[in-house]
Design an enzyme around this catalytic site. Structure first.
Site, PDB file in Angstrom:
ATOM      1  N   ASN A  20      -7.481   9.399  25.788  1.00 55.32           N
ATOM      2  CA  ASN A  20      -6.359   8.409  26.424  1.00 55.32           C
ATOM      3  C   ASN A  20      -5.827   9.062  27.508  1.00 55.32           C
ATOM      4  O   ASN A  20      -4.657   9.974  27.196  1.00 55.32           O
ATOM      5  CB  ASN A  20      -5.425   7.925  25.584  1.00 55.32           C
ATOM      6  CG  ASN A  20      -4.525   6.963  25.637  1.00 55.32           C
ATOM      7  OD1 ASN A  20      -4.567   6.633  27.241  1.00 55.32           O
ATOM      8  ND2 ASN A  20      -3.512   6.558  25.027  1.00 55.32           N
ATOM      9  N   LYS A  22      -3.743   7.992  29.470  1.00 55.45           N
ATOM     10  CA  LYS A  22      -2.470   7.745  29.560  1.00 55.45           C
ATOM     11  C   LYS A  22      -2.196   7.328  31.436  1.00 55.45           C
ATOM     12  O   LYS A  22      -3.094   7.281  32.243  1.00 55.45           O
ATOM     13  CB  LYS A  22      -1.265   8.272  29.258  1.00 55.45           C
ATOM     14  CG  LYS A  22      -1.550   8.669  27.721  1.00 55.45           C
ATOM     15  CD  LYS A  22      -0.343   8.938  27.063  1.00 55.45           C
ATOM     16  CE  LYS A  22      -0.741   8.934  25.446  1.00 55.45           C
ATOM     17  NZ  LYS A  22       0.341   9.417  24.407  1.00 55.45           N
ATOM     18  N   HIS A 104      -1.212   0.208  21.924  1.00 53.43           N
ATOM     19  CA  HIS A 104      -0.840   1.562  21.949  1.00 53.43           C
ATOM     20  C   HIS A 104       1.063   1.478  21.571  1.00 53.43           C
ATOM     21  O   HIS A 104       1.470   0.454  22.212  1.00 53.43           O
ATOM     22  CB  HIS A 104      -0.997   2.124  23.119  1.00 53.43           C
ATOM     23  CG  HIS A 104      -0.647   3.880  22.990  1.00 53.43           C
ATOM     24  ND1 HIS A 104       0.588   4.405  23.070  1.00 53.43           N
ATOM     25  CD2 HIS A 104      -1.561   4.840  22.665  1.00 53.43           C
ATOM     26  CE1 HIS A 104       0.524   5.669  23.014  1.00 53.43           C
ATOM     27  NE2 HIS A 104      -0.685   6.014  22.797  1.00 53.43           N
ATOM     28  N   GLU A 106       3.353   3.088  23.146  1.00 53.23           N
ATOM     29  CA  GLU A 106       3.839   2.758  24.223  1.00 53.23           C
ATOM     30  C   GLU A 106       3.951   1.535  24.966  1.00 53.23           C
ATOM     31  O   GLU A 106       4.959   1.107  25.428  1.00 53.23           O
ATOM     32  CB  GLU A 106       3.120   4.013  25.045  1.00 53.23           C
ATOM     33  CG  GLU A 106       3.441   5.455  24.863  1.00 53.23           C
ATOM     34  CD  GLU A 106       2.472   6.483  25.170  1.00 53.23           C
ATOM     35  OE1 GLU A 106       1.908   6.128  25.929  1.00 53.23           O
ATOM     36  OE2 GLU A 106       2.459   7.616  24.771  1.00 53.23           O
ATOM     37  N   GLU A 175      -1.674   6.249  14.646  1.00 58.16           N
ATOM     38  CA  GLU A 175      -1.183   6.850  15.506  1.00 58.16           C
ATOM     39  C   GLU A 175       0.302   7.093  15.237  1.00 58.16           C
ATOM     40  O   GLU A 175       1.059   6.272  15.498  1.00 58.16           O
ATOM     41  CB  GLU A 175      -1.121   6.691  17.067  1.00 58.16           C
ATOM     42  CG  GLU A 175      -2.552   6.753  17.479  1.00 58.16           C
ATOM     43  CD  GLU A 175      -2.718   6.870  19.046  1.00 58.16           C
ATOM     44  OE1 GLU A 175      -3.322   7.868  19.488  1.00 58.16           O
ATOM     45  OE2 GLU A 175      -1.744   6.559  19.778  1.00 58.16           O
ATOM     46  N   GLY A 181       2.527  12.941  21.401  1.00 57.56           N
ATOM     47  CA  GLY A 181       3.108  14.105  22.554  1.00 57.56           C
ATOM     48  C   GLY A 181       4.353  14.997  22.122  1.00 57.56           C
ATOM     49  O   GLY A 181       5.036  15.528  22.874  1.00 57.56           O
ATOM     50  N   SER A 219      -1.027  14.399  18.868  1.00 54.34           N
ATOM     51  CA  SER A 219      -0.962  15.792  18.922  1.00 54.34           C
ATOM     52  C   SER A 219      -1.998  16.438  18.285  1.00 54.34           C
ATOM     53  O   SER A 219      -1.941  17.554  17.815  1.00 54.34           O
ATOM     54  CB  SER A 219       0.492  16.557  18.314  1.00 54.34           C
ATOM     55  OG  SER A 219       1.607  16.006  19.143  1.00 54.34           O
TER      56      SER A 219
HETATM   57  P1  13P Z   1      -1.030  13.330  22.159  1.00 55.56           P
HETATM   58  O1  13P Z   1      -2.343  13.575  21.637  1.00 55.56           O
HETATM   59  O2  13P Z   1      -0.527  13.404  23.594  1.00 55.56           O
HETATM   60  O3  13P Z   1       0.167  13.305  21.247  1.00 55.56           O
HETATM   61  O4  13P Z   1      -0.910  11.564  22.571  1.00 55.56           O
HETATM   62  C1  13P Z   1      -1.576  10.847  21.364  1.00 55.56           C
HETATM   63  C2  13P Z   1      -1.963   9.343  21.924  1.00 55.56           C
HETATM   64  O5  13P Z   1      -0.806   8.454  21.955  1.00 55.56           O
HETATM   65  C3  13P Z   1      -3.286   8.958  22.084  1.00 55.56           C
HETATM   66  O6  13P Z   1      -3.285   7.340  22.382  1.00 55.56           O
END
Ligand code: 13P
Length: 269
Positions: A20, A22, A104, A106, A175, A181, A219
């Protein structure tokens, strides 16, 4: 005891690793990243990258014939029409997308996406031949309050309600919001415990839930992937930050490929 690698294989679950990206990258950096990934492959695990919308055509061109799939990070809950700024699932299908991430955290947080909205997006994606990757996960406060199970079950039940037995055609990504992150990963045991809850909920909805892939995200990196993939109900990963680095992402794909080969730690020959 059946080894966890055999557990995945016995259930017919080919590990899946999805990047992903982002809202990261440039046209140039994306193409460079994919050239590196192609060179690092092929992988025995299924691998896919979900890029920002404007890069879809470039990504499709770069990955054509590589065996690596591609997809997007969101889609509209509507069919094409007067929805300024939205992207329809049918448009993603036109670009050869295999996957689309929906729900997601976010998007749930910054765009106030509800459980039912996420379910509607998953339905639209499926109706256009895309595999939705439906994200669920609890916040730190929810975990501390002991409501992890309640939260993820509520999020998933909206999707089950909308899709019925077709839910077996989706991929679910657990997640935990506090692990995204942050460099804080759920321990393999914590992640497995939630995956087992989700698997049980799915099994109650579909007899085919044993074949579904449940991904862990938060992560994931080259150092922790193998231990996560060794868990019986963790069938791969949704990777954020580490998917932007060829060496890290391909190491995660290789770790998943070891599971695909039915023997963790065995190299591809
Ligand atoms: P990270 O791997 O940067 O923690 O992000 C995870 C994520 O949100 C994948 O969709």
């Amino acid at each position: 005891m059946v080894s966890s690698a055999n557990a995945h294989a016995a259930a017919g679950r080919r590990p899946l690793v999805v990047g992903n990206w982002k809202m990261n990258g440039t046209r140039v950096s994306c193409v460079e990243l994919l050239a590196g990934l192609r060179a690092a492959g092929p992988f025995d695990a299924e691998v896919s990258v979900c890029c920002p919308f404007p890069y879809l055509a470039d990504v499709a061109l770069s990955l054509q014939g590589s065996g690596i799939g591609w997809g997007a990070q969101d889609c509209s809950q509507h069919e094409p029409g007067a929805y300024t700024g939205e992207v329809a699932a049918v448009m993603l299908a036109e670009f050869g997308c295999r996957h689309v991430i929906v729900g997601h955290s976010e998007r749930r947080l910054h765009h106030a996406e509800s459980d039912t909205l996420v379910a509607d997006k998953a339905r639209l994606a499926l109706s256009h031949g895309l595999t939705p990757i439906v994200c669920v996960g609890e916040t730190r406060a929810e975990r501390d309050a002991g409501s992890t199970e309640l939260v993820v079950k509520r999020q998933l039940s909206a999707v089950i309600h909308t899709l019925g037995h077709c839910v077996s055609q989706i991929v679910v990504a657990y997640e935990p919001v506090w692990a995204i992150g942050t460099g804080l990963t759920a321990t393999p045991q914590q992640a497995q415990a939630v995956h087992a809850v989700l698997r049980a909920q799915l099994l109650a909805a579909s007899t085919r839930a044993g074949e579904m892939r449940l991904l862990y995200g938060g992560s994931v990196n080259a150092g922790n992937a193998q231990e996560l993939f060794a868990q019986p109900d963790i069938d791969g990963a949704l990777v954020g930050g580490a998917s932007l680095k060829v060496a890290d992402f391909s190491a995660i794909c290789r770790a998943a490929s070891h599971v695909a080969l039915g023997s963790i730690g065995k190299s591809r020959t």
